[in-house]
Design an enzyme around this catalytic site. Sequence first.
Site, PDB file in Angstrom:
ATOM      1  N   LYS A   9     -63.941  41.499 -36.079  1.00 25.44           N
ATOM      2  CA  LYS A   9     -62.881  42.499 -35.890  1.00 25.44           C
ATOM      3  C   LYS A   9     -63.202  43.439 -34.718  1.00 25.44           C
ATOM      4  CE  LYS A   9     -61.322  42.413 -40.722  1.00 25.44           C
ATOM      5  NZ  LYS A   9     -61.015  43.246 -41.915  1.00 25.44           N
ATOM      6  N   TYR A  49     -51.531  39.238 -41.656  1.00 18.43           N
ATOM      7  CA  TYR A  49     -51.815  40.005 -42.872  1.00 18.43           C
ATOM      8  C   TYR A  49     -50.562  40.222 -43.728  1.00 18.43           C
ATOM      9  CZ  TYR A  49     -56.711  41.153 -41.777  1.00 18.43           C
ATOM     10  OH  TYR A  49     -58.063  41.102 -41.549  1.00 18.43           O
ATOM     11  N   ARG A  85     -67.913  34.166 -47.287  1.00 21.95           N
ATOM     12  CA  ARG A  85     -67.637  35.390 -48.060  1.00 21.95           C
ATOM     13  C   ARG A  85     -68.954  36.033 -48.516  1.00 21.95           C
ATOM     14  NH1 ARG A  85     -62.506  37.523 -47.999  1.00 21.95           N
ATOM     15  NH2 ARG A  85     -63.150  38.587 -49.882  1.00 21.95           N
ATOM     16  N   ARG A 102     -71.375  42.969 -43.455  1.00 23.59           N
ATOM     17  CA  ARG A 102     -70.709  44.262 -43.593  1.00 23.59           C
ATOM     18  C   ARG A 102     -71.695  45.389 -43.882  1.00 23.59           C
ATOM     19  NH1 ARG A 102     -65.322  41.937 -46.640  1.00 23.59           N
ATOM     20  NH2 ARG A 102     -63.935  41.943 -44.818  1.00 23.59           N
ATOM     21  N   ASN A 112     -64.232  47.005 -41.029  1.00 21.68           N
ATOM     22  CA  ASN A 112     -65.328  46.364 -41.762  1.00 21.68           C
ATOM     23  C   ASN A 112     -65.850  45.079 -41.116  1.00 21.68           C
ATOM     24  OD1 ASN A 112     -63.186  44.783 -42.441  1.00 21.68           O
ATOM     25  ND2 ASN A 112     -63.291  45.138 -44.647  1.00 21.68           N
ATOM     26  N   HIS A 115     -63.475  39.353 -40.927  1.00 24.41           N
ATOM     27  CA  HIS A 115     -62.518  38.778 -41.887  1.00 24.41           C
ATOM     28  C   HIS A 115     -63.009  37.386 -42.228  1.00 24.41           C
ATOM     29  CE1 HIS A 115     -58.793  37.247 -43.673  1.00 24.41           C
ATOM     30  NE2 HIS A 115     -59.053  36.143 -42.996  1.00 24.41           N
ATOM     31  N   GLU A 126     -54.695  29.924 -42.286  1.00 25.38           N
ATOM     32  CA  GLU A 126     -55.219  30.850 -41.263  1.00 25.38           C
ATOM     33  C   GLU A 126     -55.748  30.094 -40.039  1.00 25.38           C
ATOM     34  OE1 GLU A 126     -58.016  33.408 -43.280  1.00 25.38           O
ATOM     35  OE2 GLU A 126     -56.423  34.421 -44.397  1.00 25.38           O
TER      36      GLU A 126
HETATM   37  N1  UDP Z   1     -58.380  47.251 -46.152  1.00 25.41           N
HETATM   38  C1  UDP Z   1     -58.210  48.588 -45.894  1.00 25.41           C
HETATM   39  N2  UDP Z   1     -58.199  49.476 -46.942  1.00 25.41           N
HETATM   40  C2  UDP Z   1     -58.366  49.071 -48.232  1.00 25.41           C
HETATM   41  C3  UDP Z   1     -58.543  47.696 -48.495  1.00 25.41           C
HETATM   42  C4  UDP Z   1     -58.552  46.799 -47.426  1.00 25.41           C
HETATM   43  O1  UDP Z   1     -58.066  48.990 -44.747  1.00 25.41           O
HETATM   44  O2  UDP Z   1     -58.351  49.909 -49.141  1.00 25.41           O
HETATM   45  C5  UDP Z   1     -58.373  46.302 -45.022  1.00 25.41           C
HETATM   46  C6  UDP Z   1     -59.797  45.842 -44.683  1.00 25.41           C
HETATM   47  O3  UDP Z   1     -59.908  45.705 -43.267  1.00 25.41           O
HETATM   48  C7  UDP Z   1     -59.860  44.495 -45.371  1.00 25.41           C
HETATM   49  C8  UDP Z   1     -58.430  43.986 -45.188  1.00 25.41           C
HETATM   50  O4  UDP Z   1     -57.621  45.136 -45.347  1.00 25.41           O
HETATM   51  O5  UDP Z   1     -60.831  43.661 -44.802  1.00 25.41           O
HETATM   52  C9  UDP Z   1     -58.002  42.916 -46.162  1.00 25.41           C
HETATM   53  O6  UDP Z   1     -58.246  43.352 -47.478  1.00 25.41           O
HETATM   54  P1  UDP Z   1     -58.849  42.375 -48.591  1.00 25.41           P
HETATM   55  O7  UDP Z   1     -58.735  43.092 -49.895  1.00 25.41           O
HETATM   56  O8  UDP Z   1     -58.191  41.031 -48.471  1.00 25.41           O
HETATM   57  O9  UDP Z   1     -60.394  42.305 -48.210  1.00 25.41           O
HETATM   58  P2  UDP Z   1     -61.324  41.183 -47.549  1.00 25.41           P
HETATM   59  O10 UDP Z   1     -60.818  39.842 -48.014  1.00 25.41           O
HETATM   60  O11 UDP Z   1     -61.216  41.358 -46.054  1.00 25.41           O
HETATM   61  O12 UDP Z   1     -62.710  41.499 -48.043  1.00 25.41           O
END
Ligand code: UDP
Length: 137
Positions: A9, A49, A85, A102, A112, A115, A126
Amino acid sequence: MEQTLSIIKPDAVKKGVIGKIIDRFESNGLRIAAMKKVQLSEQDAAEFYAVHKERPFFGELVEFMTSGPVVVMVLEGENAVAKNRELMGATNPKEAAPGTIRADFAESIDANAVHGSDSLENAKIEIAFFFAKREIV
Ligand code: UDP
């Protein structure tokens, strides 16, 4: 053998840790099958997204993902989706296990660092969003 989509990111690209993050993948059995650096448009980020469009953080997420270039990659390996993951760590870096990407490189729950696709089904969608078949080798 699975394939998954990874994005480094804008926060991590700005910090200059592309190489360090790629090293985590290559050192843990994930091969780079495709890679490019791109500047997402607002439309790209909103489409990518789209599942989060009703969430309160959607606007900020789109703004953040378009704030600078990102590096998108197809990672390939055994259990690539789950492995990626695991290497990424929890969404909130404060909750991410020590030694994860992370925990080591992310700033906050929104900025963070990475992705990663959350299922094999989403990985296929994706990957097709970013790469043509001939770009995956
Ligand atoms: N995100 C955010 N605020 C939140 C939760 C998620 O800005 O409270 C953003 C963050 O960049 C995250 C992305 O939205 O990586 C997608 O969220 P998801 O829950 O799918 O998390 P991930 O799969 O990336 O761990």
